[in-house]
Design an enzyme around this catalytic site. Structure first.
Site, mmCIF file in Angstrom:
data_model
loop_
_atom_site.group_PDB
_atom_site.id
_atom_site.type_symbol
_atom_site.label_atom_id
_atom_site.label_comp_id
_atom_site.label_asym_id
_atom_site.label_seq_id
_atom_site.Cartn_x
_atom_site.Cartn_y
_atom_site.Cartn_z
ATOM 1 N N ARG A 51 0.827 -1.209 0.000
ATOM 2 C CA ARG A 51 0.000 0.000 0.000
ATOM 3 C C ARG A 51 0.861 1.259 0.000
ATOM 4 N NH1 ARG A 51 -4.535 -1.092 4.734
ATOM 5 N NH2 ARG A 51 -5.157 -3.195 4.091
ATOM 6 N N ASP A 216 -10.559 -8.883 6.381
ATOM 7 C CA ASP A 216 -10.570 -7.499 5.907
ATOM 8 C C ASP A 216 -10.115 -7.478 4.446
ATOM 9 O OD1 ASP A 216 -10.366 -4.804 5.465
ATOM 10 O OD2 ASP A 216 -9.093 -4.379 7.187
ATOM 11 N N GLU A 242 -15.162 -7.949 5.110
ATOM 12 C CA GLU A 242 -15.237 -6.503 5.350
ATOM 13 C C GLU A 242 -14.726 -5.691 4.173
ATOM 14 O OE1 GLU A 242 -12.653 -3.614 8.273
ATOM 15 O OE2 GLU A 242 -13.680 -5.324 9.169
ATOM 16 N N GLU A 269 -15.882 1.911 6.404
ATOM 17 C CA GLU A 269 -14.633 2.585 6.771
ATOM 18 C C GLU A 269 -14.370 3.796 5.881
ATOM 19 O OE1 GLU A 269 -9.879 1.490 6.382
ATOM 20 O OE2 GLU A 269 -11.312 -0.114 6.788
ATOM 21 N N HIS A 319 -14.150 1.733 12.789
ATOM 22 C CA HIS A 319 -12.855 1.303 12.282
ATOM 23 C C HIS A 319 -11.759 1.760 13.240
ATOM 24 C CE1 HIS A 319 -9.245 2.439 9.751
ATOM 25 N NE2 HIS A 319 -9.301 1.125 9.609
ATOM 26 N N GLU A 341 -12.694 -2.473 17.735
ATOM 27 C CA GLU A 341 -11.557 -2.946 16.943
ATOM 28 C C GLU A 341 -10.268 -2.293 17.417
ATOM 29 O OE1 GLU A 341 -9.919 -3.280 12.336
ATOM 30 O OE2 GLU A 341 -11.422 -1.762 12.829
#
Length: 391
Positions: A51, A216, A242, A269, A319, A341
């Site tokens: 990412r 996720d 998710e 999110e 989130h 979370e």
């Protein structure tokens, strides 16, 4: 005379999620160092692996609201220069001399001010930072923790689950539920489907038969891929999958809901402002709504989302809500938020208290958390501490 807003100032900070460098040596590197995680850019090989290869390097954002009596509140968000300029160059100055306790009015003003360029998106990050600072200030002015102001505790403690790639470490810390970042998406074909299934099988084996597990998928899938993967994963009893589609794809989410009646769906999110949550709740598209309190429009937006969700019988689990005192106070007070979370990006072996964002905030102990009961959000931070956060 009522206390008014005297100054709103935004600036860059190191992080909106974790504090400084830990003191304890790690047992092994954190999973975040090099783990491939599927995402919206996974179809483009140049940026597929990490990412960090394509996400902006803008710093996080701190926002300090100072009142006419010298009191102050502090909020955080992210996405650096654009958000800082939105606060300092537009929203903040227009709130000066307004009543500091009028959080609903000030939130409404900010949403309407941002309408020419859109409150959803980067505008929501700016609104969130200011709104959180205003609520922190409000709690201090009332000498009450924020969770008391918004309704009081709904439960003795918040039950927490862990998110991250180190399932064994999560179990060692006492978590009884864990969520894994999905490594592969549609561009990886059958081999990716098989690798995803193998990863979930390992997670289930490590977590054991009596723990909840989730996946996720971070905006990485299309509808067809999500259905194929969910079908493969039925034996592992996932609590939910998710964020598996791009956030704007409401029709895709409706199709997914119809095609996966046996699978829990969590989403939100990357939804901004209450409107998309209202749409999803009205159409019963998801089982869990997941606003980020530092992105969606702040605590004021989350309270509106909670009211929508409660009316529809849907859970709200913000989130990374347990990583900040802001999410902790919301989760402690909101009856529809029965779980919290905690995102674990630090390496195994490092105590959670060494990674906390603010010195006064709580961290999960044996998967349970009770927020600080000091006024405001219980940051436990001085202005000098906040100055240390700046970059």
């Amino acid at each position: 005379m009522s206390v008014t807003v005297e100054k709103v100032q935004a600036f860059a900070i190191r992080s909106d999620l974790v504090g400084g460098a830990p003191r304890t040596a790690a047992r092994r590197p954190a999973w975040t160092a090099d783990a491939e995680v599927a995402g919206p850019m996974s179809r483009h090989p140049r940026y597929k692996k990490l990412r960090a290869a394509w996400r902006p390097t803008w710093p996080a954002v701190g926002c300090l609201v100072t009142a006419s009596d010298g009191s102050w509140g502090f909020g955080v968000s992210r996405y650096g220069a654009p958000v800082i300029e939105t606060i300092n160059g537009h929203l903040g100055p227009l709130l000066v001399d307004e009543p500091a306790m009028a959080t609903e009015k000030l939130w409404d003003m900010m949403v309407r001010m941002a309408s020419p360029y859109g409150a959803p998106g980067l505008g929501a990050y700016a609104i969130s930072a200011i709104d959180l600072a205003l609520w922190d200030l409000k709690g201090k002015l009332l000498s009450r923790p924020v969770y008391e102001i918004i309704g009081g505790p709904s439960r003795p403690h918040i039950e927490c689950y862990a998110t991250g790639g180190d399932t064994d470490w999560h179990m060692e810390l006492g978590f009884r539920a864990t969520k894994y970042p999905c490594p592969h998406g549609p561009a990886d074909g059958i081999a990716g489907l098989e690798a995803n299934e193998a990863a979930v099988a390992r997670m289930r084996e490590t977590a054991g038969p009596h723990s909840e597990i989730m996946l996720d998928c971070w905006m990485a899938f299309d509808v067809e891929y999500a259905v194929r993967l969910a079908d493969r994963l039925r034996p592992y009893r996932l609590r939910w999958i998710e964020d598996c589609l791009m956030p704007e794809d409401m029709e895709g989410l409706a199709s997914l809901r119809a095609r996966l009646p046996w699978t829990g769906l969590a989403f939100g999110e990357h939804w901004y402002m209450p409107q998309p949550f209202a749409t999803a709740a009205a159409r019963r598209l998801v089982d869990v709504l997941q606003p980020d309190i530092g992105w969606v429009g702040g605590l004021t937006a989350c309270l509106r989302i909670a009211a929508i969700a409660d009316a529809a019988g849907i859970e709200v689990i913000p989130h990374a809500g347990m990583n900040t005192p802001y999410g902790q106070h919301f989760g402690f007070a909101a009856p529809c938020s029965r779980w919290g979370e905690y995102f674990l990006g630090s390496a195994p072996g490092i105590p959670l208290e060494e990674t906390r964002l603010f010195p006064g905030m709580a961290v999960p102990v044996d998967a349970r958390l009770v927020p600080s009961d000091t006024p405001g959000f219980g940051l436990g931070a001085t202005l000098d501490d906040i100055a240390e956060m700046r970059v």
